[in-house]
Scaffold this motif. Structure first.
Motif, PDB file in Angstrom:
ATOM      1  N   LEU A  55      -0.273   2.894   6.847  1.00  0.00           N
ATOM      2  CA  LEU A  55      -1.429   2.209   7.437  1.00  0.00           C
ATOM      3  C   LEU A  55      -2.586   2.142   6.438  1.00  0.00           C
ATOM      4  O   LEU A  55      -3.269   1.113   6.321  1.00  0.00           O
ATOM      5  N   LEU A  56      -2.793   3.233   5.699  1.00  0.00           N
ATOM      6  CA  LEU A  56      -3.885   3.235   4.716  1.00  0.00           C
ATOM      7  C   LEU A  56      -3.590   2.269   3.564  1.00  0.00           C
ATOM      8  O   LEU A  56      -4.494   1.607   3.048  1.00  0.00           O
ATOM      9  N   ASP A  57      -2.309   2.174   3.164  1.00  0.00           N
ATOM     10  CA  ASP A  57      -1.943   1.204   2.115  1.00  0.00           C
ATOM     11  C   ASP A  57      -2.349  -0.203   2.549  1.00  0.00           C
ATOM     12  O   ASP A  57      -2.800  -1.015   1.744  1.00  0.00           O
ATOM     13  N   GLU A  58      -2.201  -0.468   3.856  1.00  0.00           N
ATOM     14  CA  GLU A  58      -2.545  -1.798   4.384  1.00  0.00           C
ATOM     15  C   GLU A  58      -4.058  -1.962   4.554  1.00  0.00           C
ATOM     16  O   GLU A  58      -4.632  -2.977   4.141  1.00  0.00           O
ATOM     17  N   LEU A  59      -4.705  -0.948   5.140  1.00  0.00           N
ATOM     18  CA  LEU A  59      -6.111  -1.108   5.548  1.00  0.00           C
ATOM     19  C   LEU A  59      -7.099  -0.786   4.422  1.00  0.00           C
ATOM     20  O   LEU A  59      -8.200  -1.325   4.385  1.00  0.00           O
ATOM     21  N   GLN A  60      -6.728   0.121   3.527  1.00  0.00           N
ATOM     22  CA  GLN A  60      -7.632   0.510   2.425  1.00  0.00           C
ATOM     23  C   GLN A  60      -6.801   0.811   1.178  1.00  0.00           C
ATOM     24  O   GLN A  60      -6.660   1.972   0.781  1.00  0.00           O
ATOM     25  N   PRO A  61      -6.213  -0.244   0.571  1.00  0.00           N
ATOM     26  CA  PRO A  61      -5.329  -0.006  -0.574  1.00  0.00           C
ATOM     27  C   PRO A  61      -6.053   0.717  -1.708  1.00  0.00           C
ATOM     28  O   PRO A  61      -7.254   0.522  -1.922  1.00  0.00           O
ATOM     29  N   LYS A  62      -5.315   1.548  -2.441  1.00  0.00           N
ATOM     30  CA  LYS A  62      -5.911   2.291  -3.545  1.00  0.00           C
ATOM     31  C   LYS A  62      -6.215   1.338  -4.704  1.00  0.00           C
ATOM     32  O   LYS A  62      -5.454   0.399  -4.951  1.00  0.00           O
TER      33      LYS A  62
END
Ligand code: NAD
Ligand code: TYD
Length: 353
Positions: A268-275
């Motif tokens: 989910l973080l990869d989608e919503l706040q990618p590094k």
């Protein structure tokens, strides 16, 4: 009418009060000691709202609690206040015995004194609702049936043992003194305002900070996750229609292995706040030494609550975890306040402790 809620500056109690006052105008007296886990920031939206009265006090303080009961004459007391973190109970069990066992005993005695003197009609309508955990039932093997309300208590951690003791006290105060009690035993909660020492908020915040995501042991321990707002709706329903003296299991039918929970958050973080460097959050996963006495699996059979009171959770794990990750991304102020120590400083200035 009025309800008195203990521990409502914490994760679940805070969500409960916010939802309660969003849905009705019945006044809430909030009694919370403001331990490290209590955070008035959660209730900021209620500043100046005359329907919410906050009192900093220990549930074990019979003098203060007795006076509050006499003054506000609540029709119900809902007990969320507890020491709640298993890892802390392993390093320092004393506070768990003090609040969860001795504190609950003193609270029951304060409430019994108040209830005994009520007029017949109020006495019959009064409820003491004790919020407890599925951890009192112990641990399950992979193919065991989920915990039902008749499962024997087999607590394994100082936390679950202290909660089991409190459940027994509540039961005894009903059978011996007739106090009209209700008990709920719920599985692991997650959602907004969760203190970042528990698995889900810890993983979200560590991921964003570029820190390791610690997986205890092999990460195959199973928990049965429930979105916190669903727990709150279950408590409202049990308060409204639960049968006095009964216990109700609350769960979301969402058994997940810890490793899968952490991987879902990473995706989910990869989608919503990618590094910025394009790497995947999953690379931050680190296996660490297992928790001593770590329970392997919890699973709740919530059929009784559905069958008798018509309650069902509104969220699936997939919808709830997305909402939770989005909430943490959108509420960095709340997070930095609880993590920076600024909030603790404010508490000591405000309350002198
Ligand atoms: P939490 O640790 O976030 O909050 C506990 C609150 O109680 C805090 O605000 C704290 O300041 C207050 N408190 C602690 N000791 C107190 C005392 N002696 N007097 C007055 N207030 C005191 O806990 P939570 O996750 O919100 O859990 C609330 C209740 O729900 C607990 O009883 C817990 O056992 C139960 N529960 C929690 C979960 C979960 O997954 N978090 C699941 C099932 C049941
Ligand atoms: P936790 O959120 O502490 O809840 P509980 O112990 O009450 O179930 O932990 C949930 C699961 O996640 C539990 O099996 C322990 C595990 N865990 C980790 O693997 N790493 C962590 O850093 C934490 C805090 C928990």
């Amino acid at each position: 009418m009025t309800i008195l809620v203990t521990g409502a500056a914490g994760f679940i109690g805070g969500n409960f009060v916010l939802d309660w006052l969003a849905g009705c105008d019945e006044m809430v007296i909030n009694v919370d000691k403001l331990t490290y886990a209590g955070n008035l920031d959660t209730l900021k939206g209620l500043e100046g709202d005359i329907r919410h009265v906050f009192v900093r006090a220990d549930i074990g303080d019979r003098d203060v609690v007795g006076k509050l009961l006499a003054e506000y004459q609540p029709r119900a007391v809902i007990n969320f206040a507890a020491e709640s973190h298993v890892d802390r109970s392993i390093t320092g069990p004393g506070e768990f015995i003090q609040t969860n066992v001795v504190g609950t005993f003193n609270l029951l005695e304060s409430v019994r004194g108040y209830w005994a003197d009520l007029a017949a009609e109020q006495k019959a309508a009064f409820r003491f609702l004790h919020v407890s955990t599925d951890e009192v039932y112990g641990t399950l093997a992979a193919d065991d049936p989920a915990f039902s309300e008749t499962k024997a208590f087999e607590p394994n951690s100082p936390y679950s043992a202290s909660k089991a003791a409190s459940d027994h006290l509540v039961r005894a105060w009903h059978h011996t003194y007739g106090l009209p009690v209700l008990t709920t035993n719920c599985s692991n909660n997650y959602g907004p305002y969760h203190f970042p020492e528990k698995l889900i908020p810890l993983v979200i915040l560590n991921a964003l900070a570029g820190k390791p995501l610690p997986i205890y042991g092999d990460g195959q321990q199973i928990r049965d996750w429930l979105y916190v707002k669903d727990h709150c709706s279950a408590i409202r329903r049990v308060l409204e229609a639960g049968k006095v003296g009964e216990t109700y299991n609350v769960g979301g039918w969402n058994e997940k292995a810890n490793l899968d929970v952490v991987k879902t958050i990473c995706t989910l973080l990869d989608e919503l706040q990618p590094k910025a460097d394009g790497k995947a959050y999953i690379e931050q996963i680190t296996y660490v030494t297992d928790r001593p006495g770590h329970d392997r699996r919890y699973a709740i059979d919530a059929h009784k609550l559905e069958r008798e009171l018509g309650w069902k959770p509104a969220e699936t794990f997939e919808s709830g975890i997305r909402k939770t990750v989005e909430w943490y991304l959108a509420n960095q102020d709340w997070v930095s306040n609880v993590t920076s120590g600024a909030y603790r400083e404010w508490v000591s200035t405000q309350y002198g402790a």
